[in-house]
Scaffold this motif. Structure first.
Motif, mmCIF file in Angstrom:
data_model
loop_
_atom_site.group_PDB
_atom_site.id
_atom_site.type_symbol
_atom_site.label_atom_id
_atom_site.label_comp_id
_atom_site.label_asym_id
_atom_site.label_seq_id
_atom_site.Cartn_x
_atom_site.Cartn_y
_atom_site.Cartn_z
ATOM 1 N N THR A 1 47.012 38.721 47.515
ATOM 2 C CA THR A 1 46.163 37.718 48.152
ATOM 3 C C THR A 1 46.519 36.313 47.694
ATOM 4 O O THR A 1 46.455 35.365 48.479
ATOM 5 C CB THR A 1 44.676 38.010 47.855
ATOM 6 O OG1 THR A 1 44.377 39.327 48.295
ATOM 7 C CG2 THR A 1 43.768 37.032 48.575
ATOM 8 N N ILE B 1 47.016 32.822 49.925
ATOM 9 C CA ILE B 1 46.376 31.536 49.670
ATOM 10 C C ILE B 1 47.422 30.439 49.488
ATOM 11 O O ILE B 1 47.300 29.340 50.035
ATOM 12 C CB ILE B 1 45.477 31.611 48.422
ATOM 13 C CG1 ILE B 1 44.303 32.548 48.695
ATOM 14 C CG2 ILE B 1 44.966 30.229 48.040
ATOM 15 C CD1 ILE B 1 43.417 32.127 49.821
ATOM 16 N N ILE C 1 40.965 33.381 53.159
ATOM 17 C CA ILE C 1 41.408 34.730 52.785
ATOM 18 C C ILE C 1 40.915 35.745 53.808
ATOM 19 O O ILE C 1 41.668 36.611 54.266
ATOM 20 C CB ILE C 1 40.893 35.098 51.378
ATOM 21 C CG1 ILE C 1 41.519 34.186 50.321
ATOM 22 C CG2 ILE C 1 41.225 36.554 51.054
ATOM 23 C CD1 ILE C 1 40.889 34.320 48.943
ATOM 24 N N THR D 1 39.644 43.254 53.232
ATOM 25 C CA THR D 1 39.958 42.339 52.141
ATOM 26 C C THR D 1 39.286 42.882 50.884
ATOM 27 O O THR D 1 38.055 42.902 50.814
ATOM 28 C CB THR D 1 39.421 40.925 52.422
ATOM 29 O OG1 THR D 1 40.023 40.406 53.616
ATOM 30 C CG2 THR D 1 39.741 39.988 51.255
#
Length: 231
Positions: free
Chosen positions: A88, A92, A169, A178
């Motif tokens: 992740t 970002i 995200i 997620t």
């Protein structure tokens, strides 16, 4: 005669690049392939692409720095990252560099074409004074990252830095799970009980922001994470 969509494609893996190039060309796109990111500036100005597809792991210059350079020259140009990176934090970093979408390798050409068309649809720009503002349509809500703003039927909503990080995200992983832990580690740096409860507050806020559109949902998956469902 309909003008062809111009795609600038930066990829240093020749076998993959040929498949993507030939397939997109066959689908009617005008595609320019470059293997060396350091030569992009001249190509940007001469080719004037409608969208850029960019590998992150390139020789001489990484995709993050290259994306910043591209966006510095063409702020409204949509940029789709193609990458084998799966964490992740990489998503970002990509969005912070200016990417507007992200596809993980391996990928299907069908998905890539769908993402291209979607970016060209939602990535239209608005001229506000001398500033170019990128729009992302999420259901009936207009998300403008450069303004930290959501435009809803009920009015405009200003977002905090944390709101922005979490929303980016969730949007990057839209219609997929997620992991909760990934959110906590990326946004706060640890998954402590306190931060976990704070995340719950932010999720409730975001749900409320999108409450006017039933087609957009943030679903909590117990013991797993969240799914941001968008039409």
């Amino acid at each position: 005669m309909t003008k062809k969509i111009r795609i600038l494609y930066i990829e240093d893996e020749p076998s993959l690049a040929k498949i993507v190039h030939d397939t997109l060309e066959h689908q009617g796109f005008d595609i320019k392939w470059e293997a060396d990111g350091t030569k992009i500036i001249d190509t940007l100005r001469s080719f004037e692409p409608d969208i850029c597809i960019l590998d992150i792991m390139l020789p001489n210059i990484d995709g993050y720095h290259l994306c910043k350079t591209i966006k510095g020259i063409s702020p409204s140009l949509p940029v789709i990252f193609l990458t084998a990176k799966t964490e992740t934090k990489d998503l970002i970093e990509g969005f912070e560099a200016g990417a507007t979408d992200y596809i993980k390798k391996p990928f299907s050409i069908e998905e890539l074409i769908a993402r291209i068309r979607n970016q060209l649809k939602i990535g239209s720009s608005l001229q506000t004074g001398n500033a170019t503002v990128m729009e992302i349509r999420i259901g009936s809500v207009l998300f403008i990252p450069s303004r930290y703003e959501l435009q809803t039927d009920g009015g405009n909503i200003k977002l905090s830095n944390r709101d922005m990080e979490i929303l980016k995200i969730l949007y990057a992983n839209r219609n997929r799970v997620t992991p909760r832990k990934d959110l906590l580690l990326t946004v706060w740096g640890d998954d402590s009980y306190f931060n976990s409860r704070t995340l719950d507050v932010y999720i409730r806020k975001l749900r409320n922001h999108f409450s006017g559109d039933r087609s957009v949902q943030i679903i909590t998956l117990k013991g797993s994470g969240y799914m941001f469902l968008v039409p």
